[in-house]
Write an enzyme that holds these catalytic residues in place. Sequence first.
Site, short mmCIF file in Angstrom:
data_model
loop_
_atom_site.label_atom_id
_atom_site.label_comp_id
_atom_site.label_asym_id
_atom_site.label_seq_id
_atom_site.Cartn_x
_atom_site.Cartn_y
_atom_site.Cartn_z
N CYS A 245 0.57 -1.34 -0.03
CA CYS A 245 0.02 -0.02 0.11
C CYS A 245 0.92 1.15 0.10
O CYS A 245 0.26 2.45 -0.35
CB CYS A 245 -1.02 0.06 1.15
SG CYS A 245 -1.94 -1.48 1.11
N HIS B 40 -8.87 3.82 -2.02
CA HIS B 40 -7.72 3.41 -1.79
C HIS B 40 -7.35 2.32 -3.14
O HIS B 40 -7.28 1.28 -2.84
CB HIS B 40 -7.65 2.64 -0.43
CG HIS B 40 -6.37 2.03 -0.02
ND1 HIS B 40 -4.99 2.50 -0.63
CD2 HIS B 40 -5.94 1.06 0.60
CE1 HIS B 40 -4.11 1.92 0.05
NE2 HIS B 40 -4.63 0.79 0.81
N CYS C 97 -0.30 2.29 6.38
CA CYS C 97 0.22 1.10 6.92
C CYS C 97 0.42 0.13 5.76
O CYS C 97 0.04 0.43 4.53
CB CYS C 97 -1.06 0.31 7.87
SG CYS C 97 -2.74 0.16 7.17
#
Length: 462
Positions: free
Chosen positions: A138, A393, A425
């Site tokens: 991510c 996202h 994260c």
Amino acid sequence: MEKAIERQRVLLEHLRPSSSSSHNYEASLSASACLAGDSAAYQRTSLYGDDVVIVAAHRTPLCKSKRGNFKDTYPDDLLAPVLRALIEKTNLNPSEVGDIVVGTVLAPGSQRASECRMAAFYAGFPETVAVRTVNRQCSSGLQAVADVAAAIKAGFYDIGIGAGLESMTTNPMAWEGSVNPAVKKFAQAQNCLLPMGVTSENVAQRFGVSRQEQDQAAVDSHRKAAAATAAGKFKDEIIPVKTKLVDPKTGDEKPITVSVDDGIRPTTTLASLGKLKPVFKKDGTTTAGNSSQVSDGAGAVLLMKRSVAMQKGLPVLGVFRTFAAVGVDPAIMGIGPAVAIPAAVKAAGLELDDIDLFEINEAFASQFVYCRNKLGLDPEKINVNGGAMAIGHPLGATGARCVATLLHEMKRRGKDCRFGVVSMCIGTGMGAAAVFERGDGVDELRNARKVEAQGLLSKDAR
């Protein structure tokens, strides 16, 4: 005072362009007093010509995977518009770019690398400009920006692009092939295979983050994102994308231009979220409403040495200061920002109180709330225009999206907003964070009027 003036004179020498430049910078540069503000530990370096600066940062709208406006858009057609925008909005010769680094997560590596190279050609880059991809889950988009900043700082090239791309419509999250049986011998390795939603439940249970706290964070995210959209705050960062929608029944194609994020729900309330059932655990608290949206999108950031930006007369949007990536327990991977942010801030010689704005990715409300509370951050400083629960996202693109959102908001706020942080994260148990400084200090130098006398005195002293 004399020592300070002499030191500033030396610093200004770093800003003077090469003799080949036709612009007369001799008369436009002068020393002025610089203070570190409340952070005495921070050594002011923003006048150095070898600072790595951002001169442009843009993104596509973010759209819902499989159901949104990019469901029929090829991944390379998402990346190309933001790459093209960097060149068109700065009038930069694309052949001057030393490298394009694209963060991306889900697609097969060789295929996505080829798609990114293709997108660069669509955007007008010549064959001489190299392209590569990077994958740190991510944080891949932020990692791409950090990689380019490091390469510029190392002298590999003076200008580079850090970007991010993800089409979660095209490449859904799935494990390909079999899992090595050796993983059973290592508990932490096993935890690398946990569904992200399970790690969210682990964070909520271990650290006591309630369902109401999580739902409230989601409501706040949608409210702020809706307000920012209505106020036109995203217009400076978003590049409209011309694409198509295909009717699944007839195959008919409809041309459209996408210019806004399509996952924001202004009417979201605690009551509506409270009706949603947990997804990952029967008695859990993580729902579709308090998790990040699965999305498609891209973003790109143009970085260069400050001296090069000055030679080209380009306004500086931000200064790249530091980056940190850290490891945490994979079973509670969402706590990553709570460890990465202090590491990056410390590396910048700052303290948390020195940071004026935070963009912390809202992978799940549980981990977002935990990190905010653990670090004792002022909620008014965090995700002021909403976050991933409302905006989306797209894994590889999120870092670049957050950089664009942060820097444009810092620009709007002006001198009241000096330092900002982007953090997220990372699946398998990591966290990443980067510190940026508002970049308009160079504009004051570039636009300074000619000083006839007392050239080494500050404005206050003249």
